[in-house]
Scaffold this motif. Structure first.
Motif, PDB file in Angstrom:
ATOM      1  N   SER A  73      56.473   7.119  49.749  1.00  0.00           N
ATOM      2  CA  SER A  73      56.028   6.603  48.459  1.00  0.00           C
ATOM      3  C   SER A  73      54.551   6.211  48.474  1.00  0.00           C
ATOM      4  O   SER A  73      54.129   5.367  49.278  1.00  0.00           O
ATOM      5  CB  SER A  73      56.859   5.379  48.076  1.00  0.00           C
ATOM      6  N   PRO A  74      53.736   6.764  47.573  1.00  0.00           N
ATOM      7  CA  PRO A  74      52.331   6.336  47.492  1.00  0.00           C
ATOM      8  C   PRO A  74      52.205   4.841  47.194  1.00  0.00           C
ATOM      9  O   PRO A  74      51.298   4.179  47.707  1.00  0.00           O
ATOM     10  CB  PRO A  74      51.767   7.191  46.352  1.00  0.00           C
ATOM     11  N   ARG A  77      52.980   2.952  50.462  1.00  0.00           N
ATOM     12  CA  ARG A  77      51.953   3.233  51.485  1.00  0.00           C
ATOM     13  C   ARG A  77      50.678   2.459  51.192  1.00  0.00           C
ATOM     14  O   ARG A  77      50.007   1.971  52.099  1.00  0.00           O
ATOM     15  CB  ARG A  77      51.657   4.732  51.544  1.00  0.00           C
ATOM     16  N   ARG A  78      50.338   2.347  49.922  1.00  0.00           N
ATOM     17  CA  ARG A  78      49.116   1.638  49.547  1.00  0.00           C
ATOM     18  C   ARG A  78      49.154   0.179  49.991  1.00  0.00           C
ATOM     19  O   ARG A  78      48.107  -0.422  50.268  1.00  0.00           O
ATOM     20  CB  ARG A  78      48.929   1.714  48.028  1.00  0.00           C
ATOM     21  N   PRO A 141      51.658  16.896  49.310  1.00  0.00           N
ATOM     22  CA  PRO A 141      52.279  15.715  48.702  1.00  0.00           C
ATOM     23  C   PRO A 141      52.259  15.708  47.185  1.00  0.00           C
ATOM     24  O   PRO A 141      52.702  14.742  46.562  1.00  0.00           O
ATOM     25  CB  PRO A 141      51.396  14.575  49.233  1.00  0.00           C
ATOM     26  N   ASP A 145      54.070  12.929  44.671  1.00  0.00           N
ATOM     27  CA  ASP A 145      53.247  12.126  43.767  1.00  0.00           C
ATOM     28  C   ASP A 145      53.670  12.337  42.315  1.00  0.00           C
ATOM     29  O   ASP A 145      53.714  11.386  41.522  1.00  0.00           O
ATOM     30  CB  ASP A 145      51.776  12.484  43.926  1.00  0.00           C
ATOM     31  N   ARG A 156      48.685  14.620  38.441  1.00  0.00           N
ATOM     32  CA  ARG A 156      49.454  15.123  39.583  1.00  0.00           C
ATOM     33  C   ARG A 156      50.086  16.468  39.257  1.00  0.00           C
ATOM     34  O   ARG A 156      50.194  17.341  40.112  1.00  0.00           O
ATOM     35  CB  ARG A 156      50.513  14.099  39.975  1.00  0.00           C
TER      36      ARG A 156
END
Length: 533
Positions: A73-74, A77-78, A141, A145, A156
């Motif tokens: 998951s973005p 991860r952020r 990815p 996304d 995206r």
């Protein structure tokens, strides 16, 4: 604006301290907002919690356990949760599906090893698997996304389309994404291994082997496992919640547990705060984000008087996913699998063939408790050795039940589930030192958001996804009430521990606040905070 007693009002109130609520709160706090999270339960986490309730020496996850979507998951991860104490652990193999004859299909994080496992069942199927992996690698990815980001995925989606030129390639992908899992397996493989890995993974949701789009869901989960694994937090699922909470409070955020919300206050069409069950009013200067199921929000926390008339009928048609029945075990030794390959899997699927999966899904669709359930089993000590004493196993298994009422008792259902494990692991019952049975009602008692004991926030079927989630014409976290956002898995993109529903709601709230500030000043607010990492 100040709260009673002279305290400054919070910029935002987040209802619910599940993963979506905590991700939303973190992103708002990153933007400099003063945020309060209110949670009805005595502890945060929602469906991401663990305990020692089966045996004091064993850690068991109460709800979810393996998190492929979390590591991909973005949004998560952020947040860089590893800085806040989160450590991921992996089993030797991602997923195993044993066959009755002792053979086993095994998904490894090494694609060549997965291919070798499938080739052993049917020569040529390994190469077919590597083609599916290559297709995934070409799109990721951008695909992840697009799936987890705000809808519609304009930027995206454009990046994804560039990967699909010429157009014929894009049409082939769209056809593949629409395929039922059974058809996808038939087109790609000649033996049982690949189709079972795909179809069993599709049935983690309330899809069937024959339903449109189930092939895409199975492909998504298996490819995430192939490239990211299906990891677990070291020490239990609750460690993921701990990391989210620590990060949020370090930014100045506040979490109040044991604080159920009775209603959301609305004035002149705009959300102004929440009213707690004890009568306390908590103002929200900019937004309220609700990590609660859509039917609990519309007509529940928000009175119908503040909502469009047509929404009542739409919510009446909202469809839940299937209830979950789960058993947790403390085992004296590892599970004695007849198929040696199953011993390495963090997750093990138990069904003799795809026809079994079809019968199981048909029973659920017709309101019958399956006589022979499809069982999804987790070997937690195999994945994370600290979950239980050396030489033992902390394990669980679950299956789905029909939405309709039934007469089967919890003991009967638990015995039926254990019998399914025993068929693939003779002697399994002799390893059980203690067990805990969790019915759908038990799951809901521990987390009121799990209405009917469902874990997905609503069906994953195509008729309640994208612009149809949670009701037709939405697909975005905004609601008919200004300043109120749906941040739960009832919103796009749906169930799973990925935090995307909360992240999308937070972004929508930030965008709306920026737009309002710019409008009030007669133009764009170039001083809008860019956030902290």
């Amino acid at each position: 604006m100040t709260a009673p007693g002279g305290r400054a009002a919070h910029d935002a109130v987040v209802i619910g301290a599940g993963p979506n609520g905590l991700v939303a709160a973190n992103l708002l706090a990153d933007a400099g907002w003063r945020v309060l999270v209110v949670e009805a339960a005595p502890e945060p986490g929602g469906a991401v919690r663990s305990d020692r309730g089966v045996h004091p020496d064993y850690v068991n996850d109460l709800f979810s356990s393996f998190y492929p979507l979390a590591v991909a998951s973005p949004a998560l991860r952020r947040l860089r949760l590893e800085r806040w104490g989160l450590t991921w652990r992996h089993a030797p193999a991602v997923l195993a599906h044993p066959l009755p004859d002792g053979r086993c299909a095994v998904l490894h994080r090494d694609a060549e090893r997965t291919a070798a496992s499938l080739d052993a069942l049917a020569p040529g199927d390994g190469e077919a698997w590597l083609r599916l992996v290559a297709r995934w690698d070409r799109l990721a990815p951008h695909l992840v996304d697009a799936l987890l980001g705000p809808f519609p995925p304009v930027r995206r989606g454009a990046a994804l389309l560039r990967r699909l030129l010429p157009p014929a390639e894009g049409l082939r992908l769209l056809r593949g994404l629409a395929l039922p899992a059974r058809r996808l397996g038939d087109e790609e493989f000649t033996g049982p291994g690949g189709p079972l890995l795909l179809t069993g993974s599709a049935l983690h949701a309330d899809l069937t082997p024959e339903s449109a789009g189930s092939g895409a869901f199975g492909w998504l989960l298996t490819m995430l496992g192939q490239r990211h694994g299906w990891p677990v937090p070291a020490g239990g699922a609750g460690r993921l919640t701990d990391a989210l909470t620590r990060r949020f409070t370090a930014l100045g955020g506040e979490v109040r547990c044991g604080a159920p919300v009775a209603r959301i206050d609305v004035r002149d069409g705009r959300c102004t705060g929440v009213r707690l069950a004890d009568g306390e009013r908590v103002p929200a200067r900019r937004a309220v984000l609700a990590d609660v199921p859509a039917p609990a929000l519309y007509g529940g926390l928000v009175d119908w008087a503040h909502l469009p008339a047509r929404l009542r009928e739409d919510v009446r048609r909202f469809e839940w996913d299937h209830p979950t029945f789960k058993v947790d075990w403390a085992l004296t030794r590892p599970i004695p699998w007849a198929a040696p390959g199953a011993a390495a899997g963090g997750t093990v699927h138990l069904a003799p063939d795809r026809d079994h999966l079809t019968r199981y899904a048909a029973d659920l669709a017709q309101g019958r408790v399956p006589a022979e359930p499809f069982v999804i089993l987790g070997q937690m000590t195999t994945a994370d050795p600290g979950r239980s004493p050396a030489g033992t196993e902390s394990a669980w298994a679950y299956t789905h039940l029909p939405r309709a009422a039934h007469r089967a008792t919890p003991g009967e259902l638990a015995d039926r589930l254990e019998a399914a494990v025993e068929r693939f692991a003779p002697g399994f019952r002799d390893t059980v030192a203690a067990r805990r049975v969790l019915t759908p009602a038990d799951l809901r008692a521990r987390n009121p958001s799990l209405e009917h004991g469902t874990l997905g926030g609503g069906t994953a079927a195509p008729h309640q996804q994208l612009v149809f989630r949670p009701v037709p014409g939405t697909g975005r976290p905004g609601t008919p009430v200004a300043g109120l956002y749906l941040a739960s898995s009832s919103a796009h993109p749906g169930g799973g521990v990925h935090g995307a529903c909360g992240a999308n709601a937070a972004r929508a709230a930030l965008h709306a606040a920026r737009w309002r500030t710019g409008r009030d000043r007669g133009g764009r607010n170039s001083a809008w905070p860019s956030g902290r990492s």
